[in-house]
Motif scaffolding. Structure first.
Motif, PDB file in Angstrom:
ATOM      1  N   MET A   1       0.837  -1.188   0.000  1.00 54.12           N
ATOM      2  CA  MET A   1       0.000   0.000   0.000  1.00 54.12           C
ATOM      3  C   MET A   1       0.878   1.246   0.000  1.00 54.12           C
ATOM      4  O   MET A   1       1.962   1.271   0.571  1.00 54.12           O
ATOM      5  N   PHE A   2       0.364   2.303  -0.664  1.00 52.60           N
ATOM      6  CA  PHE A   2       1.072   3.569  -0.747  1.00 52.60           C
ATOM      7  C   PHE A   2       0.177   4.676  -0.186  1.00 52.60           C
ATOM      8  O   PHE A   2      -0.980   4.431   0.147  1.00 52.60           O
ATOM      9  N   THR A   3       0.738   5.876  -0.092  1.00 53.10           N
ATOM     10  CA  THR A   3      -0.041   6.989   0.461  1.00 53.10           C
ATOM     11  C   THR A   3      -0.170   8.168  -0.498  1.00 53.10           C
ATOM     12  O   THR A   3      -0.900   9.106  -0.209  1.00 53.10           O
ATOM     13  N   GLY A   4       0.546   8.137  -1.610  1.00 51.33           N
ATOM     14  CA  GLY A   4       0.489   9.248  -2.548  1.00 51.33           C
ATOM     15  C   GLY A   4       1.381  10.404  -2.181  1.00 51.33           C
ATOM     16  O   GLY A   4       1.269  11.494  -2.745  1.00 51.33           O
ATOM     17  N   ILE A   5       2.280  10.196  -1.222  1.00 50.64           N
ATOM     18  CA  ILE A   5       3.262  11.226  -0.855  1.00 50.64           C
ATOM     19  C   ILE A   5       4.578  10.852  -1.539  1.00 50.64           C
ATOM     20  O   ILE A   5       5.243   9.890  -1.153  1.00 50.64           O
ATOM     21  N   ILE A   6       4.942  11.606  -2.557  1.00 49.06           N
ATOM     22  CA  ILE A   6       6.100  11.270  -3.390  1.00 49.06           C
ATOM     23  C   ILE A   6       7.398  11.465  -2.610  1.00 49.06           C
ATOM     24  O   ILE A   6       7.620  12.507  -1.994  1.00 49.06           O
ATOM     25  N   GLU A   7       8.233  10.424  -2.657  1.00 52.70           N
ATOM     26  CA  GLU A   7       9.527  10.495  -1.959  1.00 52.70           C
ATOM     27  C   GLU A   7      10.590  11.167  -2.802  1.00 52.70           C
ATOM     28  O   GLU A   7      11.439  11.898  -2.303  1.00 52.70           O
ATOM     29  N   SER A   8      10.574  10.860  -4.097  1.00 52.63           N
ATOM     30  CA  SER A   8      11.631  11.324  -4.970  1.00 52.63           C
ATOM     31  C   SER A   8      11.172  11.175  -6.418  1.00 52.63           C
ATOM     32  O   SER A   8      10.082  10.661  -6.678  1.00 52.63           O
ATOM     33  N   THR A   9      12.010  11.631  -7.320  1.00 52.43           N
ATOM     34  CA  THR A   9      11.752  11.379  -8.731  1.00 52.43           C
ATOM     35  C   THR A   9      12.886  10.524  -9.279  1.00 52.43           C
ATOM     36  O   THR A   9      13.964  10.439  -8.689  1.00 52.43           O
ATOM     37  N   GLY A  10      12.628   9.868 -10.389  1.00 55.03           N
ATOM     38  CA  GLY A  10      13.637   9.070 -11.059  1.00 55.03           C
ATOM     39  C   GLY A  10      13.639   9.398 -12.539  1.00 55.03           C
ATOM     40  O   GLY A  10      12.639   9.898 -13.067  1.00 55.03           O
ATOM     41  N   GLU A  11      14.756   9.129 -13.192  1.00 53.18           N
ATOM     42  CA  GLU A  11      14.875   9.398 -14.627  1.00 53.18           C
ATOM     43  C   GLU A  11      15.036   8.099 -15.396  1.00 53.18           C
ATOM     44  O   GLU A  11      15.853   7.249 -15.037  1.00 53.18           O
ATOM     45  N   VAL A  12      14.237   7.939 -16.438  1.00 59.73           N
ATOM     46  CA  VAL A  12      14.358   6.761 -17.299  1.00 59.73           C
ATOM     47  C   VAL A  12      15.637   6.900 -18.111  1.00 59.73           C
ATOM     48  O   VAL A  12      15.826   7.881 -18.842  1.00 59.73           O
ATOM     49  N   ILE A  13      16.543   5.916 -17.982  1.00 59.78           N
ATOM     50  CA  ILE A  13      17.805   5.993 -18.724  1.00 59.78           C
ATOM     51  C   ILE A  13      17.892   4.943 -19.823  1.00 59.78           C
ATOM     52  O   ILE A  13      18.760   5.013 -20.691  1.00 59.78           O
ATOM     53  N   ASN A  14      16.978   3.965 -19.802  1.00 63.98           N
ATOM     54  CA  ASN A  14      16.981   2.950 -20.861  1.00 63.98           C
ATOM     55  C   ASN A  14      15.629   2.242 -20.857  1.00 63.98           C
ATOM     56  O   ASN A  14      15.025   2.036 -19.804  1.00 63.98           O
ATOM     57  N   ILE A  15      15.148   1.889 -22.043  1.00 63.73           N
ATOM     58  CA  ILE A  15      13.912   1.131 -22.196  1.00 63.73           C
ATOM     59  C   ILE A  15      14.201  -0.066 -23.101  1.00 63.73           C
ATOM     60  O   ILE A  15      14.701   0.102 -24.219  1.00 63.73           O
ATOM     61  N   ILE A  16      13.923  -1.242 -22.597  1.00 61.23           N
ATOM     62  CA  ILE A  16      14.192  -2.467 -23.354  1.00 61.23           C
ATOM     63  C   ILE A  16      12.873  -3.179 -23.606  1.00 61.23           C
ATOM     64  O   ILE A  16      12.154  -3.522 -22.663  1.00 61.23           O
ATOM     65  N   LYS A  17      12.537  -3.389 -24.862  1.00 64.05           N
ATOM     66  CA  LYS A  17      11.309  -4.089 -25.210  1.00 64.05           C
ATOM     67  C   LYS A  17      11.583  -5.579 -25.333  1.00 64.05           C
ATOM     68  O   LYS A  17      12.577  -5.997 -25.931  1.00 64.05           O
ATOM     69  N   GLU A  18      10.720  -6.374 -24.735  1.00 67.57           N
ATOM     70  CA  GLU A  18      10.845  -7.827 -24.798  1.00 67.57           C
ATOM     71  C   GLU A  18       9.440  -8.405 -24.978  1.00 67.57           C
ATOM     72  O   GLU A  18       8.670  -8.469 -24.028  1.00 67.57           O
ATOM     73  N   GLY A  19       9.123  -8.772 -26.222  1.00 71.02           N
ATOM     74  CA  GLY A  19       7.771  -9.197 -26.521  1.00 71.02           C
ATOM     75  C   GLY A  19       6.838  -8.021 -26.324  1.00 71.02           C
ATOM     76  O   GLY A  19       7.073  -6.913 -26.824  1.00 71.02           O
ATOM     77  N   SER A  20       5.770  -8.223 -25.549  1.00 73.33           N
ATOM     78  CA  SER A  20       4.832  -7.126 -25.271  1.00 73.33           C
ATOM     79  C   SER A  20       5.189  -6.390 -23.984  1.00 73.33           C
ATOM     80  O   SER A  20       4.505  -5.433 -23.608  1.00 73.33           O
ATOM     81  N   ASN A  21       6.257  -6.811 -23.319  1.00 65.45           N
ATOM     82  CA  ASN A  21       6.694  -6.169 -22.077  1.00 65.45           C
ATOM     83  C   ASN A  21       7.730  -5.082 -22.357  1.00 65.45           C
ATOM     84  O   ASN A  21       8.384  -5.081 -23.402  1.00 65.45           O
ATOM     85  N   GLN A  22       7.879  -4.197 -21.390  1.00 63.55           N
ATOM     86  CA  GLN A  22       8.949  -3.208 -21.460  1.00 63.55           C
ATOM     87  C   GLN A  22       9.677  -3.165 -20.125  1.00 63.55           C
ATOM     88  O   GLN A  22       9.043  -3.099 -19.067  1.00 63.55           O
ATOM     89  N   HIS A  23      11.013  -3.235 -20.195  1.00 66.11           N
ATOM     90  CA  HIS A  23      11.857  -3.106 -19.009  1.00 66.11           C
ATOM     91  C   HIS A  23      12.350  -1.666 -18.956  1.00 66.11           C
ATOM     92  O   HIS A  23      12.853  -1.139 -19.946  1.00 66.11           O
ATOM     93  N   PHE A  24      12.202  -1.033 -17.799  1.00 68.74           N
ATOM     94  CA  PHE A  24      12.655   0.347 -17.618  1.00 68.74           C
ATOM     95  C   PHE A  24      13.829   0.372 -16.658  1.00 68.74           C
ATOM     96  O   PHE A  24      13.739  -0.154 -15.547  1.00 68.74           O
ATOM     97  N   GLU A  25      14.938   0.969 -17.093  1.00 69.75           N
ATOM     98  CA  GLU A  25      16.068   1.204 -16.211  1.00 69.75           C
ATOM     99  C   GLU A  25      15.980   2.648 -15.738  1.00 69.75           C
ATOM    100  O   GLU A  25      15.882   3.571 -16.554  1.00 69.75           O
ATOM    101  N   ILE A  26      15.979   2.821 -14.421  1.00 70.46           N
ATOM    102  CA  ILE A  26      15.696   4.123 -13.823  1.00 70.46           C
ATOM    103  C   ILE A  26      16.831   4.543 -12.897  1.00 70.46           C
ATOM    104  O   ILE A  26      17.312   3.744 -12.086  1.00 70.46           O
ATOM    105  N   ARG A  27      17.248   5.785 -13.033  1.00 67.79           N
ATOM    106  CA  ARG A  27      18.274   6.336 -12.149  1.00 67.79           C
ATOM    107  C   ARG A  27      17.591   7.165 -11.062  1.00 67.79           C
ATOM    108  O   ARG A  27      16.779   8.044 -11.347  1.00 67.79           O
ATOM    109  N   SER A  28      17.928   6.851  -9.805  1.00 63.97           N
ATOM    110  CA  SER A  28      17.369   7.597  -8.684  1.00 63.97           C
ATOM    111  C   SER A  28      18.256   7.400  -7.468  1.00 63.97           C
ATOM    112  O   SER A  28      18.866   6.335  -7.298  1.00 63.97           O
ATOM    113  N   HIS A  29      18.297   8.402  -6.596  1.00 60.68           N
ATOM    114  CA  HIS A  29      19.079   8.248  -5.369  1.00 60.68           C
ATOM    115  C   HIS A  29      18.448   7.218  -4.440  1.00 60.68           C
ATOM    116  O   HIS A  29      19.098   6.740  -3.495  1.00 60.68           O
TER     117      HIS A  29
END
Length: 199
Positions: A1-29
């Motif tokens: 469960m979450f509360t909707g209070i954002i802790e931080s932001t992240g940046e998408v640095i790579n997107i890899i498609k595999e079939g109908s799925n997508q893998h996201f590589e994200i940079r964040s502290h």
């Protein structure tokens, strides 16, 4: 469960498609504090961490998630709102957020109000569970907010400077799609009422 209070932001640095799925590589502290199998909310979407390396981590979105949310529109460089699960001993500063996006909405207007901002959104649905309540809670891209000027398919939210700067709201433009999760309590009440009317 979450509360909707954002802790931080992240940046998408790579997107890899595999079939109908997508893998996201994200940079964040936050990456250094994450573990494999941990759930993290990304723009309001609960995804499981599958890899962690230094200041980056990886999550996977299946086709259904990509179609129901705005994750399918992400590109390298996109900024995501991030929130880890609520700890059992934590404060409940927002509202109950499951990380299950109901649908997307379009930003129709942005107005600056002497240091704060008003955002208007519209969405299409015939589902009676997907309604906002005046001064009720709604989650937009993972952010717990109070809505007003509610109609059947539109509403407005006010964004204070802190939220504007520390989430991806400062990047939103008119026409952009956002993820919506409606208040779970409101959805349960709507379902109960609809069943009573049916009988």
């Amino acid at each position: 469960m979450f509360t909707g209070i954002i802790e931080s932001t992240g940046e998408v640095i790579n997107i890899i498609k595999e079939g109908s799925n997508q893998h996201f590589e994200i940079r964040s502290h936050l990456a250094s504090e994450l573990k494999v199998d941990q759930s993290v909310c990304h723009n309001g979407v609960c995804l499981t961490v599958t890899e962690v390396s230094g200041d980056t981590y990886r999550v996977t979105a299946i086709d259904e998630t990509l179609k129901r949310s705005n994750l399918g529109t992400l590109v390298v460089g996109s900024k995501l709102n991030l929130e880890r699960c609520m700890p059992a001993h934590g404060r409940f500063d927002g509202h109950i957020v499951q990380g299950h996006v109901d649908l997307t909405a379009s930003c129709t207007q942005i107005s600056e109000q002497e240091g704060s901002w008003l955002f208007d959104f519209t969405y299409e649905t015939s589902n009676p569970e997907y309604l906002t309540v005046e001064k009720g809670s709604v989650t937009i891209n993972g952010v717990s907010l109070t809505c007003f000027n509610s109609t059947e398919n539109s509403f407005r939210v006010a964004i204070i400077p802190y939220t504007y700067e520390h989430t991806n709201f400062h990047q939103l433009k008119v026409g952009d799609q956002v993820n919506l999760e409606f208040d779970i309590i409101g959805k349960y009440i709507s379902k109960i009422i609809s069943r009573q009317n049916f009988h």
